[in-house]
Design an enzyme around this catalytic site. Structure first.
Site, PDB file in Angstrom:
ATOM      1  N   HIS A  65      -7.893  19.190  87.139  1.00 49.68           N
ATOM      2  CA  HIS A  65      -7.890  19.995  85.835  1.00 49.68           C
ATOM      3  C   HIS A  65      -9.295  19.722  84.805  1.00 49.68           C
ATOM      4  CE1 HIS A  65      -3.892  18.000  86.568  1.00 49.68           C
ATOM      5  NE2 HIS A  65      -3.474  19.386  86.969  1.00 49.68           N
ATOM      6  N   LYS A  75     -14.734  11.621  82.837  1.00 50.83           N
ATOM      7  CA  LYS A  75     -13.260  10.295  82.983  1.00 50.83           C
ATOM      8  C   LYS A  75     -13.659   9.591  83.934  1.00 50.83           C
ATOM      9  CE  LYS A  75      -9.974  13.688  83.790  1.00 50.83           C
ATOM     10  NZ  LYS A  75      -9.342  14.687  84.116  1.00 50.83           N
ATOM     11  N   TYR A 135      -7.498   6.121  84.406  1.00 52.75           N
ATOM     12  CA  TYR A 135      -8.648   7.071  84.025  1.00 52.75           C
ATOM     13  C   TYR A 135      -8.346   6.324  82.418  1.00 52.75           C
ATOM     14  CZ  TYR A 135      -5.812  10.366  86.762  1.00 52.75           C
ATOM     15  OH  TYR A 135      -4.744  10.965  87.677  1.00 52.75           O
ATOM     16  N   ASP A 171       0.471  23.144  89.118  1.00 49.71           N
ATOM     17  CA  ASP A 171      -1.402  22.929  89.124  1.00 49.71           C
ATOM     18  C   ASP A 171      -1.072  24.055  89.933  1.00 49.71           C
ATOM     19  OD1 ASP A 171      -1.861  21.326  87.940  1.00 49.71           O
ATOM     20  OD2 ASP A 171      -1.715  19.783  89.292  1.00 49.71           O
TER      21      ASP A 171
END
Length: 186
Positions: A65, A75, A135, A171
């Site tokens: 992603h 991130k 995250y 995905d």
């Protein structure tokens, strides 16, 4: 208090942060995030979201992603339970490492963190059942800015360490990278 160790990777802007926990008879204490110690990486960014995922089945993959500008995000990823192979792919078109990836084993035991700047796709494979990931993210989620790469795209040559057991429909349907005479379409 022990300092965080910042380790360069072969891809510019991508870092591994090692944590040096204090251990005694009670257990462990560790600093996982310090804005001051990470200032050279973070710059003027601020953490806007803290996200959590639990992946139930070993072999499952989440990703790859990314968020497009103007909502591109940094991130900072830690595995807080279990073990994962965390992967970042450089999708900065002007980068000398464009479409190269770097992977890092993250686990509750090694307490490592992968710092993934803007311009990278990110994903991971759970190597233990019920692996949990935390995250820290520098931008708010924007569905219209969301993008993804296929985890098994032949252009990326990512070697997942265990058999892939589960991938979301979303995905599985990311487009393959198209190499053509005018460049790369992501």
């Amino acid at each position: 208090m022990s300092k965080l160790a910042i380790i360069d990777t072969p891809i510019k802007g991508l870092f591994v942060v090692e944590t040096n926990p204090f251990l005694d008879h009670r257990g462990a204490f560790a600093r996982w995030f310090c804005e001051e110690e990470l200032a050279g990486i973070i710059g003027n960014r601020h953490i806007k979201n803290v996200n959590f995922s639990r992946t139930a089945k070993r072999g499952s993959i989440r990703g790859m992603h990314f968020q497009r500008p103007p909502h591109a995000e940094m991130k900072m990823v830690r595995c807080i339970r279990g073990k994962i192979l965390d992967v970042a792919v450089d999708i900065r078109k002007d980068s000398p490492t464009f479409l190269q990836h770097h992977s890092v084993w993250l686990s509750a035991e090694n307490m490592r963190m992968l710092v993934i700047p803007e311009g990278f796709a990110h994903g991971f494979q759970a190597l233990e059942d019920n692996s949990e990931v935390l995250y820290l993210v520098s931008e708010f989620y924007s569905p219209e800015s969301e993008g993804g790469l296929r985890f098994n795209d032949p252009e990326l040559e990512i070697e997942w360490p265990v058999e892939v057991t589960d991938v979301s429909d979303k995905d599985l349907n990311h487009p393959l990278i198209e190499l053509n005479s005018v460049g790369v379409q992501l």
